[in-house]
Design an enzyme around this catalytic site. Structure first.
Site, PDB file in Angstrom:
ATOM      1  N   GLY A 152       0.737  -1.104   0.110  1.00 54.21           N
ATOM      2  CA  GLY A 152       0.069  -0.245   0.031  1.00 54.21           C
ATOM      3  C   GLY A 152       0.695   1.125  -0.023  1.00 54.21           C
ATOM      4  N   PHE A 185       2.420   9.465   3.681  1.00 56.09           N
ATOM      5  CA  PHE A 185       3.678   9.153   4.429  1.00 56.09           C
ATOM      6  C   PHE A 185       4.515   8.463   3.815  1.00 56.09           C
ATOM      7  CE2 PHE A 185       2.092  11.553   8.192  1.00 56.09           C
ATOM      8  CZ  PHE A 185       3.028  12.279   8.653  1.00 56.09           C
ATOM      9  N   VAL A 190       3.738   1.219   2.642  1.00 55.05           N
ATOM     10  CA  VAL A 190       3.373   0.119   3.632  1.00 55.05           C
ATOM     11  C   VAL A 190       3.585  -1.317   2.962  1.00 55.05           C
ATOM     12  CG1 VAL A 190       1.453  -1.029   5.137  1.00 55.05           C
ATOM     13  CG2 VAL A 190       1.493   1.497   4.479  1.00 55.05           C
ATOM     14  N   ASP A 245     -10.727  10.591   9.675  1.00 51.90           N
ATOM     15  CA  ASP A 245     -10.154  10.126   8.262  1.00 51.90           C
ATOM     16  C   ASP A 245     -10.996   8.883   7.811  1.00 51.90           C
ATOM     17  OD1 ASP A 245      -9.317  10.772   5.737  1.00 51.90           O
ATOM     18  OD2 ASP A 245      -7.326  10.125   6.156  1.00 51.90           O
TER      19      ASP A 245
HETATM   20  P1  ATP Z   1      -3.153   8.342   3.749  1.00 49.10           P
HETATM   21  O1  ATP Z   1      -2.578   8.911   2.604  1.00 49.10           O
HETATM   22  O2  ATP Z   1      -4.541   7.681   3.774  1.00 49.10           O
HETATM   23  O3  ATP Z   1      -3.189   9.318   4.966  1.00 49.10           O
HETATM   24  P2  ATP Z   1      -1.240   6.934   5.051  1.00 49.10           P
HETATM   25  O4  ATP Z   1       0.132   7.335   4.560  1.00 49.10           O
HETATM   26  O5  ATP Z   1      -1.652   7.493   6.351  1.00 49.10           O
HETATM   27  O6  ATP Z   1      -2.029   7.102   4.033  1.00 49.10           O
HETATM   28  P3  ATP Z   1      -2.249   4.137   5.516  1.00 49.10           P
HETATM   29  O7  ATP Z   1      -3.673   4.501   5.257  1.00 49.10           O
HETATM   30  O8  ATP Z   1      -2.029   3.953   7.225  1.00 49.10           O
HETATM   31  O9  ATP Z   1      -1.328   5.237   5.333  1.00 49.10           O
HETATM   32  O10 ATP Z   1      -1.783   2.999   4.778  1.00 49.10           O
HETATM   33  C1  ATP Z   1      -1.911   3.056   3.184  1.00 49.10           C
HETATM   34  C2  ATP Z   1      -2.416   1.941   2.792  1.00 49.10           C
HETATM   35  O11 ATP Z   1      -1.421   0.730   3.151  1.00 49.10           O
HETATM   36  C3  ATP Z   1      -3.825   1.428   3.402  1.00 49.10           C
HETATM   37  O12 ATP Z   1      -4.925   2.034   2.528  1.00 49.10           O
HETATM   38  C4  ATP Z   1      -3.640   0.046   3.074  1.00 49.10           C
HETATM   39  O13 ATP Z   1      -4.051  -0.568   1.827  1.00 49.10           O
HETATM   40  C5  ATP Z   1      -2.125  -0.412   3.465  1.00 49.10           C
HETATM   41  N1  ATP Z   1      -2.177  -0.860   4.689  1.00 49.10           N
HETATM   42  C6  ATP Z   1      -1.743   0.113   5.821  1.00 49.10           C
HETATM   43  N2  ATP Z   1      -1.808  -0.815   7.054  1.00 49.10           N
HETATM   44  C7  ATP Z   1      -1.914  -2.094   6.576  1.00 49.10           C
HETATM   45  C8  ATP Z   1      -2.021  -3.207   7.387  1.00 49.10           C
HETATM   46  N3  ATP Z   1      -1.840  -3.169   8.722  1.00 49.10           N
HETATM   47  N4  ATP Z   1      -2.224  -4.337   6.864  1.00 49.10           N
HETATM   48  C9  ATP Z   1      -2.352  -4.256   5.335  1.00 49.10           C
HETATM   49  N5  ATP Z   1      -2.382  -3.089   4.745  1.00 49.10           N
HETATM   50  C10 ATP Z   1      -2.194  -1.911   5.312  1.00 49.10           C
HETATM   51 MG    MG Z   2      -4.986   6.247   4.802  1.00 49.30          MG
HETATM   52 MG    MG Z   3      -3.059   8.931   6.767  1.00 51.09          MG
END
Ligand code: ATP
Ligand code: MG
Ligand code: MG
Length: 330
Positions: A34, A38, A41, A155
């Protein structure tokens, strides 16, 4: 020091949230699953000697804090929040590591299979109403827990709802969460934002009710495959959310009267009239659609099969293309 140099690094106080040691030696087979604002993942194999999940998959969110100094503060904020939370419908934090040299933080979490948004993207048609209800019920349990701990997520959207192998939906991504029971900053993802968040600059503070609005929008996103106004630009959508009547499900789809009625209790423009998470869980929509994690397990299996088929099709297409190139035929 220029704008791209770290001006706020980890203090002694912050360091207590991190396990010492090099995480590169503790996790293997990292594969990107993902991407977010930030960084990426990854899914990785847990090789920590004393870990209860040794030999199993974990998810690792790698976050860079080089650049703006507030970034590190934001990351620690997300970790502090997650660390307090223990609930079956909230993604579980395992451990955090600091790679000071690279200005990176690794957040190790329980591994989930993907988000509700991935499900919608992969499935060729609409989900069943009972499947939507299974996901939404789980998120409501998570939100009820968060709000009773005076946390506003801010969010909620399908991309931040993750699904586990055993058929549970879990709230994830605490990067925008507030640890106060009321807040006033303009935070969230535009199409899912509650009217009072958009108007907060004028009318003051908002509460956890904003998450119930976003969940209402998420219902539409999961059921009708896109949140309302998704074809418009973000500014126009924000204006419409604040000015227009609350959106509804697609009237031409086959959604039940009870689903429409449930949604109208979440999408109340006045937050005081909106259902709380606990009230929403009492709605008859959940009596019509009894709790059944097995239903989500089957949906996940169906989705996995589709992904495999699509992958195979793509490999076959690439193979055929390669053959054409090598043989010079059409
Ligand atoms: P955003 O741009 O939404 O703020 P972010 O950088 O905060 O994103 P997350 O939303 O926490 O990141 O994670 C991004 C993506 O990674 C999620 O939409 C999901 O597809 C994947 N992901 C995050 N955590 C997990 C997990 N624990 N297990 C599997 N996939 C995950
Ligand atoms: Mg997210
Ligand atoms: Mg986020």
């Amino acid at each position: 020091m220029n704008a791209f140099t770290l001006s706020r690094g980890p203090s002694k106080e912050d360091k207590k949230y991190f396990t010492s040691g090099d995480p590169d030696t503790l996790f293997s087979d990292l594969q990107e699953i993902g991407h977010g604002a930030f960084g990426a993942v990854y899914c990785a194999l847990d090789e920590r000697p004393k870990s209860a999940t040794r030999g199993q998959n974990v998810a690792i969110k790698k976050m860079s804090y080089s650049g703006k100094s507030e970034k590190f503060t934001d990351i620690v904020h997300e970790i502090k929040l997650l660390e307090r939370l223990k609930h079956k419908n909230i993604v579980r934090l395992e451990e955090c590591f600091l790679k000071d040299k690279d200005h990176m933080v690794w957040i190790v979490m329980e591994y989930c299979l993907g988000s509700a948004s991935d499900l919608v993207d992969v499935q060729p048609g609409r989900l069943l109403e009972s499947e939507v209800a299974q996901i939404i019920r789980d998120v409501l349990h998570g939100l009820s827990y968060l709000h009773s701990n005076e946390i506003i997520h801010r969010d909620i959207k399908a991309g931040n709802i993750l699904l586990s192998e055993n058929g549970l939906a879990k709230v994830a991504d605490f990067g925008s969460a507030s640890n106060k029971s009321s807040a006033n900053s303009f935070v969230g993802s535009p199409y899912w934002m509650a009217p009072e968040v958009i108007l907060a600059m004028e009318s003051g503070r908002y509460t956890g009710a904003v998450d119930l609005w976003s969940l209402g929008i998420t219902c539409i996103e999961i059921a009708d495959r896109k949140p309302p106004m998704f074809t418009q630009n973000a500014m126009a959508a924000l204006y419409q959310i604040a000015q227009s009547d609350a959106p509804t499900l697609d009237q031409n789809a086959d959604w039940s009267h009870t689903f429409h009625s449930f949604l109208s209790c979440l999408l109340k423009k006045n937050p005081e009239e909106r259902f709380t998470a606990t009230e929403a869980l009492q709605h008859s929509w959940f009596k019509d659609n009894r709790e059944n994690p097995q239903e989500l397990v089957e949906l996940i299996d169906r989705t996995k099969r589709l992904v495999r088929e699509q992958d195979e099709k793509q490999i076959t297409m690439q193979y055929k293309k390669m053959l054409r190139i090598y043989k010079g035929g059409d």
